[in-house]
Design a protein around this motif. Structure first.
Motif, PDB file in Angstrom:
ATOM      1  N   SER A 179       0.835  -1.197   0.000  1.00  0.00           N
ATOM      2  CA  SER A 179       0.000   0.000   0.000  1.00  0.00           C
ATOM      3  C   SER A 179       0.873   1.251   0.000  1.00  0.00           C
ATOM      4  O   SER A 179       1.943   1.288   0.607  1.00  0.00           O
ATOM      5  CB  SER A 179      -0.897   0.000   1.242  1.00  0.00           C
ATOM      6  OG  SER A 179      -1.519   1.252   1.413  1.00  0.00           O
ATOM      7  N   GLN A 235      -6.128  10.315  -5.422  1.00  0.00           N
ATOM      8  CA  GLN A 235      -5.992  10.917  -4.102  1.00  0.00           C
ATOM      9  C   GLN A 235      -7.370  11.263  -3.567  1.00  0.00           C
ATOM     10  O   GLN A 235      -8.200  11.835  -4.278  1.00  0.00           O
ATOM     11  CB  GLN A 235      -5.143  12.182  -4.174  1.00  0.00           C
ATOM     12  CG  GLN A 235      -4.942  12.891  -2.848  1.00  0.00           C
ATOM     13  CD  GLN A 235      -3.951  12.181  -1.952  1.00  0.00           C
ATOM     14  OE1 GLN A 235      -2.769  12.128  -2.242  1.00  0.00           O
ATOM     15  NE2 GLN A 235      -4.430  11.620  -0.842  1.00  0.00           N
ATOM     16  N   PHE A 290       0.691  13.317   8.860  1.00  0.00           N
ATOM     17  CA  PHE A 290       0.571  13.128   7.422  1.00  0.00           C
ATOM     18  C   PHE A 290       1.942  12.769   6.864  1.00  0.00           C
ATOM     19  O   PHE A 290       2.972  13.187   7.396  1.00  0.00           O
ATOM     20  CB  PHE A 290       0.052  14.402   6.740  1.00  0.00           C
ATOM     21  CG  PHE A 290      -1.367  14.733   7.090  1.00  0.00           C
ATOM     22  CD1 PHE A 290      -2.421  14.168   6.393  1.00  0.00           C
ATOM     23  CD2 PHE A 290      -1.650  15.613   8.122  1.00  0.00           C
ATOM     24  CE1 PHE A 290      -3.730  14.472   6.716  1.00  0.00           C
ATOM     25  CE2 PHE A 290      -2.949  15.929   8.457  1.00  0.00           C
ATOM     26  CZ  PHE A 290      -4.001  15.349   7.752  1.00  0.00           C
ATOM     27  N   ARG A 331       1.147  12.671  -3.871  1.00  0.00           N
ATOM     28  CA  ARG A 331       0.224  11.814  -3.130  1.00  0.00           C
ATOM     29  C   ARG A 331       0.643  11.796  -1.661  1.00  0.00           C
ATOM     30  O   ARG A 331       1.830  11.789  -1.341  1.00  0.00           O
ATOM     31  CB  ARG A 331       0.247  10.379  -3.696  1.00  0.00           C
ATOM     32  CG  ARG A 331      -0.081  10.286  -5.183  1.00  0.00           C
ATOM     33  CD  ARG A 331      -1.547  10.574  -5.437  1.00  0.00           C
ATOM     34  NE  ARG A 331      -1.870  10.514  -6.857  1.00  0.00           N
ATOM     35  CZ  ARG A 331      -2.384  11.523  -7.539  1.00  0.00           C
ATOM     36  NH1 ARG A 331      -2.591  12.684  -6.928  1.00  0.00           N
ATOM     37  NH2 ARG A 331      -2.682  11.385  -8.805  1.00  0.00           N
ATOM     38  N   TYR A 332      -0.331  11.779  -0.780  1.00  0.00           N
ATOM     39  CA  TYR A 332      -0.016  11.682   0.632  1.00  0.00           C
ATOM     40  C   TYR A 332      -1.090  10.926   1.392  1.00  0.00           C
ATOM     41  O   TYR A 332      -2.232  10.780   0.949  1.00  0.00           O
ATOM     42  CB  TYR A 332       0.252  13.044   1.265  1.00  0.00           C
ATOM     43  CG  TYR A 332      -0.791  14.115   1.040  1.00  0.00           C
ATOM     44  CD1 TYR A 332      -1.679  14.456   2.042  1.00  0.00           C
ATOM     45  CD2 TYR A 332      -0.855  14.820  -0.155  1.00  0.00           C
ATOM     46  CE1 TYR A 332      -2.611  15.465   1.856  1.00  0.00           C
ATOM     47  CE2 TYR A 332      -1.780  15.831  -0.352  1.00  0.00           C
ATOM     48  CZ  TYR A 332      -2.656  16.144   0.655  1.00  0.00           C
ATOM     49  OH  TYR A 332      -3.587  17.136   0.459  1.00  0.00           O
ATOM     50  N   CYS A 333      -0.687  10.401   2.544  1.00  0.00           N
ATOM     51  CA  CYS A 333      -1.557   9.597   3.399  1.00  0.00           C
ATOM     52  C   CYS A 333      -1.479  10.118   4.825  1.00  0.00           C
ATOM     53  O   CYS A 333      -0.569  10.862   5.188  1.00  0.00           O
ATOM     54  CB  CYS A 333      -1.122   8.125   3.391  1.00  0.00           C
ATOM     55  SG  CYS A 333      -1.460   7.230   1.867  1.00  0.00           S
ATOM     56  N   ILE A 383      -6.008   9.805   1.830  1.00  0.00           N
ATOM     57  CA  ILE A 383      -5.835   8.429   1.382  1.00  0.00           C
ATOM     58  C   ILE A 383      -5.409   8.447  -0.080  1.00  0.00           C
ATOM     59  O   ILE A 383      -6.016   9.142  -0.898  1.00  0.00           O
ATOM     60  CB  ILE A 383      -7.141   7.617   1.525  1.00  0.00           C
ATOM     61  CG1 ILE A 383      -7.638   7.639   2.965  1.00  0.00           C
ATOM     62  CG2 ILE A 383      -6.948   6.178   1.054  1.00  0.00           C
ATOM     63  CD1 ILE A 383      -9.024   7.047   3.136  1.00  0.00           C
ATOM     64  N   ALA A 384      -4.383   7.676  -0.404  1.00  0.00           N
ATOM     65  CA  ALA A 384      -3.969   7.483  -1.794  1.00  0.00           C
ATOM     66  C   ALA A 384      -4.261   6.021  -2.130  1.00  0.00           C
ATOM     67  O   ALA A 384      -3.440   5.142  -1.840  1.00  0.00           O
ATOM     68  CB  ALA A 384      -2.494   7.803  -1.973  1.00  0.00           C
ATOM     69  N   CYS A 436       0.336   3.853   1.558  1.00  0.00           N
ATOM     70  CA  CYS A 436       0.389   4.382   2.917  1.00  0.00           C
ATOM     71  C   CYS A 436       1.368   3.617   3.806  1.00  0.00           C
ATOM     72  O   CYS A 436       1.547   3.973   4.974  1.00  0.00           O
ATOM     73  CB  CYS A 436      -1.009   4.392   3.527  1.00  0.00           C
ATOM     74  SG  CYS A 436      -2.165   5.517   2.684  1.00  0.00           S
TER      75      CYS A 436
END
Length: 368
Positions: free
Chosen positions: A22, A269, A143, A228-230, A262-263, A24
């Motif tokens: 994943s 995104q 984050f 992209r970030y989680c 959530i990515a 994340c």
């Protein structure tokens, strides 16, 4: 019912990651992300056979999101708005913004103290001035920038499509490539970073990459605008209302909010934010918001984005809260040098019996 079930299965498969790994799962030591968007539509119509101007209106929408996170501190800033134009003047407007500064009590733990603000400005009665509130309190969460791992996954896809590798890279190789990309600032030359990534891939795949494959790796590393970030954060605290839009008393308020990023996979995104605030002591009055944003890269020539925001405001003495809803869907296309955007907007305010609908198409080309 069968069609709905098939559609649900299709959507689930369309956002499923190509690997059990994943996005994340990746943790960046430091996260710094910035996203800015602006769109403009305008319609002018004057029929010489009729008196006056039939249509002379448009709107400008914008958004600004910035997130920074490090072991000791972090902050987030978000602003969005829609300006309705009549002629060249602003006829109506809704602008919202919020910001939070976080100080982590332990660099290894996500517990933090914070100070922040929420602001809103809307034209029309009874809103005589902007609304501004400051808050201090405690929260929990972080984050993380997962763009390096997203690029590693896309590099694997690119090389597989080119026939440069016999199979997708292993999870261990993907994570190793992501870690090297995440250390980009430590490399004096881009060629050295590309060479390091190339070595990891050749060892994992058991092949020697040609010039086309190396160029594909370099292009992905240099790619921008697809961060992209989680992660997520929840926080609660006590605030003070500095400005009241209706000119009422400035209250002490209880404020709580939650953010989630959530990515689902490298090309998409999802961002969610919810807030609620109520004056103290309890007066059966509150304000709550819920906002969701989603974007998906359909292909190199097409992107899809959707956003939905809901707001409930219940004033003291009101039987039921006023609610406002805004939904925006946009498909962006790059057609032979032309940038085309198809945008559909729905709005519904207090007392509206139906949704206001607006559809627009814009096209532009760079002739340089």
């Amino acid at each position: 019912m069968r069609k709905a079930a098939l559609l649900g299965i299709f959507l689930l498969l369309s956002v499923s990651p190509v690997s059990a790994l994943s996005l994340c799962d990746y943790r960046a030591p430091e996260t710094s992300l910035l996203d800015i968007g602006v769109s403009f539509t305008y319609h002018y119509l004057e029929d010489p056979e009729r008196p006056g101007i039939e249509v002379n209106a448009g709107n400008i929408s914008f958004s600004y999101t910035q997130i920074y996170s490090a072991p000791e501190r972090g902050f987030s800033l978000e602003t969005s708005g829609i300006l309705g134009l009549q002629g060249l003047a602003v006829a109506d407007a809704v602008v919202e913004g919020n910001g939070t500064y976080r100080h982590y009590l332990d660099p290894e733990e996500p517990l933090f103290m914070f100070g922040g603000f929420d602001a809103r400005w809307r034209t029309g009665d009874p809103y005589r001035q902007p609304w501004l509130q400051v808050t201090v309190g405690l929260g929990y969460g972080r984050f993380s920038d997962v763009t390096p791992l997203a690029k590693a996954m896309l590099i694997s896809e690119d090389l597989l499509r080119l026939g440069a590798i016999p199979a997708s890279l292993s999870e261990e190789a993907l994570m190793a490539v992501a870690q090297e990309i995440g250390r980009r600032l430590e490399y004096e030359k881009l060629e050295d970073l590309v060479a390091a990534v190339e070595g990891i891939i050749e060892t994992d795949a058991g092949v020697e990459l040609d010039a086309h494959a190396v160029l594909a790796i370099e292009q992905r590393i240099l790619e921008t605008g697809k961060e992209r970030y989680c992660g997520g954060a929840i926080q609660a605290g006590v605030g003070y209302e500095i400005l009241d839009p209706e000119g009422g008393p400035r209250d002490i308020v209880l404020n709580a909010s939650g953010d989630m990023a959530i990515a689902p996979e490298p090309r998409s995104q999802l961002l969610l934010r919810g807030t609620i605030s109520a004056a103290l002591p309890w007066k059966d009055a509150y304000r709550a918001t819920l906002v969701g944003d989603y974007d998906y890269e359909v292909s190199e020539e097409a992107t899809f984005s959707a956003s939905y925001s809901m707001e409930w405001i219940k004033g003291e003495g009101m039987v039921a809260p006023e609610d406002r809803h805004t939904a925006v869907f946009q498909l962006g296309l790059n057609l032979g040098g032309w940038d085309v955007a198809l945008r559909l907007t729905f709005t519904k305010g207090p007392g509206d019996v139906a949704w206001t609908q607006e559809f627009s198409v814009t096209a532009s080309i760079d002739l340089r």
